[in-house]
Design a protein around this motif. Structure first.
Motif, PDB file in Angstrom:
ATOM      1  N   MET A  44       0.809  -1.214   0.000  1.00 19.21           N
ATOM      2  CA  MET A  44       0.000   0.000   0.000  1.00 19.21           C
ATOM      3  C   MET A  44       0.842   1.265   0.000  1.00 19.21           C
ATOM      4  SD  MET A  44      -3.070  -0.445  -0.529  1.00 19.21           S
ATOM      5  CE  MET A  44      -4.108   0.905   0.029  1.00 19.21           C
ATOM      6  N   GLY A  45       2.163   1.140   0.165  1.00 23.32           N
ATOM      7  CA  GLY A  45       2.986   2.335   0.205  1.00 23.32           C
ATOM      8  C   GLY A  45       2.438   3.287   1.246  1.00 23.32           C
ATOM      9  N   HIS A  46       2.585   4.585   0.972  1.00 19.40           N
ATOM     10  CA  HIS A  46       2.125   5.562   1.958  1.00 19.40           C
ATOM     11  C   HIS A  46       0.705   6.046   1.616  1.00 19.40           C
ATOM     12  CE1 HIS A  46       3.792   7.633   5.473  1.00 19.40           C
ATOM     13  NE2 HIS A  46       2.751   8.416   5.285  1.00 19.40           N
ATOM     14  N   ALA A  47      -0.144   5.105   1.179  1.00 20.42           N
ATOM     15  CA  ALA A  47      -1.513   5.474   0.808  1.00 20.42           C
ATOM     16  C   ALA A  47      -2.317   5.915   2.027  1.00 20.42           C
ATOM     17  CB  ALA A  47      -2.210   4.289   0.134  1.00 20.42           C
ATOM     18  N   ILE A  48      -3.222   6.850   1.799  1.00 22.75           N
ATOM     19  CA  ILE A  48      -4.195   7.252   2.805  1.00 22.75           C
ATOM     20  C   ILE A  48      -5.579   7.265   2.158  1.00 22.75           C
ATOM     21  CG2 ILE A  48      -2.699   8.595   4.338  1.00 22.75           C
ATOM     22  CD1 ILE A  48      -3.509  11.101   2.772  1.00 22.75           C
ATOM     23  N   THR A  49      -6.616   7.237   2.992  1.00 27.49           N
ATOM     24  CA  THR A  49      -7.973   7.126   2.477  1.00 27.49           C
ATOM     25  C   THR A  49      -8.596   8.509   2.324  1.00 27.49           C
ATOM     26  OG1 THR A  49      -8.183   4.962   3.503  1.00 27.49           O
ATOM     27  CG2 THR A  49     -10.221   6.079   2.881  1.00 27.49           C
ATOM     28  N   ILE A  50      -8.647   8.967   1.067  1.00 23.81           N
ATOM     29  CA  ILE A  50      -9.266  10.245   0.718  1.00 23.81           C
ATOM     30  C   ILE A  50     -10.481   9.925  -0.138  1.00 23.81           C
ATOM     31  CG2 ILE A  50      -8.959  12.426  -0.515  1.00 23.81           C
ATOM     32  CD1 ILE A  50      -5.978  12.146  -0.156  1.00 23.81           C
ATOM     33  N   ASP A  76      -3.344   5.444   7.662  1.00 23.94           N
ATOM     34  CA  ASP A  76      -4.623   5.827   8.272  1.00 23.94           C
ATOM     35  C   ASP A  76      -4.684   5.376   9.732  1.00 23.94           C
ATOM     36  OD1 ASP A  76      -5.750   6.860   5.892  1.00 23.94           O
ATOM     37  OD2 ASP A  76      -6.603   4.924   5.334  1.00 23.94           O
TER      38      ASP A  76
ATOM     39  N   SER B  42      -6.110   9.562  -5.940  1.00 28.51           N
ATOM     40  CA  SER B  42      -5.445  10.516  -5.061  1.00 28.51           C
ATOM     41  C   SER B  42      -5.118   9.881  -3.717  1.00 28.51           C
ATOM     42  CB  SER B  42      -6.341  11.732  -4.825  1.00 28.51           C
ATOM     43  OG  SER B  42      -6.501  12.434  -6.019  1.00 28.51           O
ATOM     44  N   GLY B  43      -3.958  10.264  -3.181  1.00 29.78           N
ATOM     45  CA  GLY B  43      -3.563   9.759  -1.867  1.00 29.78           C
ATOM     46  C   GLY B  43      -3.089   8.329  -1.874  1.00 29.78           C
ATOM     47  N   MET B  44      -2.838   7.766  -3.053  1.00 27.83           N
ATOM     48  CA  MET B  44      -2.425   6.362  -3.116  1.00 27.83           C
ATOM     49  C   MET B  44      -0.964   6.166  -2.724  1.00 27.83           C
ATOM     50  SD  MET B  44      -4.762   4.295  -3.516  1.00 27.83           S
ATOM     51  CE  MET B  44      -4.238   2.690  -4.120  1.00 27.83           C
ATOM     52  N   GLY B  45      -0.204   7.244  -2.512  1.00 29.47           N
ATOM     53  CA  GLY B  45       1.197   7.083  -2.184  1.00 29.47           C
ATOM     54  C   GLY B  45       1.858   6.175  -3.212  1.00 29.47           C
ATOM     55  N   HIS B  46       2.847   5.404  -2.768  1.00 31.50           N
ATOM     56  CA  HIS B  46       3.551   4.541  -3.709  1.00 31.50           C
ATOM     57  C   HIS B  46       2.947   3.131  -3.716  1.00 31.50           C
ATOM     58  CE1 HIS B  46       7.068   4.840  -6.364  1.00 31.50           C
ATOM     59  NE2 HIS B  46       6.971   3.525  -6.354  1.00 31.50           N
ATOM     60  N   ALA B  47       1.621   3.069  -3.649  1.00 33.33           N
ATOM     61  CA  ALA B  47       0.946   1.762  -3.619  1.00 33.33           C
ATOM     62  C   ALA B  47       1.103   1.025  -4.947  1.00 33.33           C
ATOM     63  CB  ALA B  47      -0.539   1.952  -3.303  1.00 33.33           C
ATOM     64  N   ILE B  48       1.198  -0.289  -4.855  1.00 33.04           N
ATOM     65  CA  ILE B  48       1.168  -1.148  -6.039  1.00 33.04           C
ATOM     66  C   ILE B  48       0.159  -2.261  -5.798  1.00 33.04           C
ATOM     67  CG2 ILE B  48       3.495  -0.730  -6.926  1.00 33.04           C
ATOM     68  CD1 ILE B  48       4.431  -3.188  -5.337  1.00 33.04           C
ATOM     69  N   LEU B 109       4.890  12.383  -0.143  1.00 32.58           N
ATOM     70  CA  LEU B 109       4.814  10.985   0.311  1.00 32.58           C
ATOM     71  C   LEU B 109       3.460  10.350   0.026  1.00 32.58           C
ATOM     72  CD1 LEU B 109       6.498  10.998   3.828  1.00 32.58           C
ATOM     73  CD2 LEU B 109       7.438  10.094   1.723  1.00 32.58           C
ATOM     74  N   MET B 209     -12.053  11.380   7.043  1.00 32.59           N
ATOM     75  CA  MET B 209     -10.812  12.047   7.430  1.00 32.59           C
ATOM     76  C   MET B 209     -10.728  13.390   6.723  1.00 32.59           C
ATOM     77  SD  MET B 209      -6.970  10.552   7.500  1.00 32.59           S
ATOM     78  CE  MET B 209      -6.735  10.222   5.757  1.00 32.59           C
TER      79      MET B 209
END
Lengths: 259, 259
Positions: A44-50, A76, B42-48, B109, B209
């Protein structure tokens, strides 16, 4: 004397074996609160829930430990812990893991485990991500418990350099015990992907991504070398991603005037 | 002379206004191929995408431009482009954006836009993420087109320092034109979250959030200062996250012997 307050999170989900081991070791060091994803969040890397809602529900899953599961990402979970679960309390330590699988080298960028630790560091709390270089859900963690304890205790005693979180990786259980701890830099390596092309029952194409780890690094001061040689690797990671050397170079060489 | 091959991606999705602007500017510089998410990321960071399948389908959406939409993250899109769409071709430049919203400071990030650029840099390609500090879906991009062209052209001419991608942010359209380009460091700032607690029709709790950006940085050499003062900010970002100064300090001060 009040005991340290320790937040535990991870990215494999609250039911994983690795987080149970981490909780049991942290209980020897302080009061533990768990806020962890309700399902696996690897990669998930540095993903956040937007743009979507979040769940957070208390769960009785560890003995004598306040624990919450969340629909959110590891980052999160740290945010929810800070602003909702802890209120006025401040954690003395944030630990994430123990991940089932390596987070050495470039994997730090893709790692949900490390995103929880980095998020903790952004908030100014001493934070550590722990990973075992063994992807099995039934991985043996018995050889790393003393190391997890030692490293966490050092962080509680010394604090952490400003703007830094630790990325700790352990070798898989081998015939010989771990040789010790190496402070390392992130190895120069990358994932080389392959895409397995398939067709669903409706004839529509889809892909599975698979990757091979390619290590370009010939040094002995990096985390890949440490793991290969049966050491635990500790890489201090910063969230200031600025390449300062490049600013100087570009200011000298580039033309950035727009007419 | 063959024209440069330019990969365009983003995190707002292939139908966003920002990617259309970016494609139109890049067509002046080379042959453009688009591989972008089929929905906002948006906000996915470096997710794969691990443990799940990926879609990739060709889409006629831009005039005379080969374009694909994917169910994956921005980082997935770059990987799919490299290994599946391009085969033996190598891009001369990877650009991501133009993002609807700021990616200055710590937002790098969390940014899906920048993860596509960082992924490009990991693969060794000159890569740039572009963002406009205006979150509106109908944002006005007319004042940034010349800047996007100039910066991309400089990257094509000079290449990029090794292991570095550019994080470019533009101020929103104001009464005065943009004053110029500043090479910057990432500002010291963070997001201060608030969780809005609500109850669904079944009486179960959930959260939204929301965050406020808090800038701690009093310097004038950072991206937040540049945007506030109507400059375009260019931050060279590296994916080696090692905090080298911390290794020295910890080697001196910490006890890492495990008996």
């Amino acid at each position: 004397m009040t005991k340290p307050l320790i937040l535990v999170s991870n990215d494999d989900g609250i039911t994983s074996r690795g987080i149970r081991v981490l909780v049991s070791v942290m209980k020897k060091l302080g009061d533990v609160v768990v806020v962890a994803p309700d399902s696996p969040q690897s990669g998930m890397g540095h993903a956040i829930t937007i743009g979507n809602t979040l769940r957070l529900d208390e769960e009785e899953i560890f003995d004598d430990v306040e624990a919450y599961k969340s629909s959110g990402t590891p980052a999160d979970c740290v945010k929810l812990a800070k602003h909702y679960v802890f209120h006025d309390r401040k954690p003395d330590l944030i630990v994430s893991g123990i991940n089932h699988g390596s987070n050495t080298s470039i994997s730090v960028l893709y790692s949900g485990t490390m995103s929880a630790a980095i998020e903790g560091a952004i908030e100014g709390y001493p934070s550590i991500g722990f990973s075992l270089c063994d992807y099995s859900a039934k991985a043996d963690f018995s050889h790393v418990e003393d190391y997890v304890y030692k490293i966490a205790k050092q962080v509680l005693e010394h604090g952490m350099p400003k703007g830094v979180a630790l990325n700790v990786n352990f070798p898989p259980k081998r015939n010989e015990p771990i040789k010790g701890i190496k402070l390392c830099r992130q190895a120069r390596a990358k994932w080389q992907e392959e895409f397995d092309e398939r067709f669903d029952p409706n004839g529509r194409k889809y892909f599975w991504m698979a990757g091979n780890f390619v290590n370009f690094d010939k040094g002995e001061d990096n985390d890949e070398w440490a793991i290969a040689n049966n050491y635990a690797s500790v890489v201090p990671c910063q969230f200031d991603m600025t390449a300062y050397h490049a600013i100087t170079q570009m200011n000298e060489e580039w033309d950035l005037d727009v007419e």
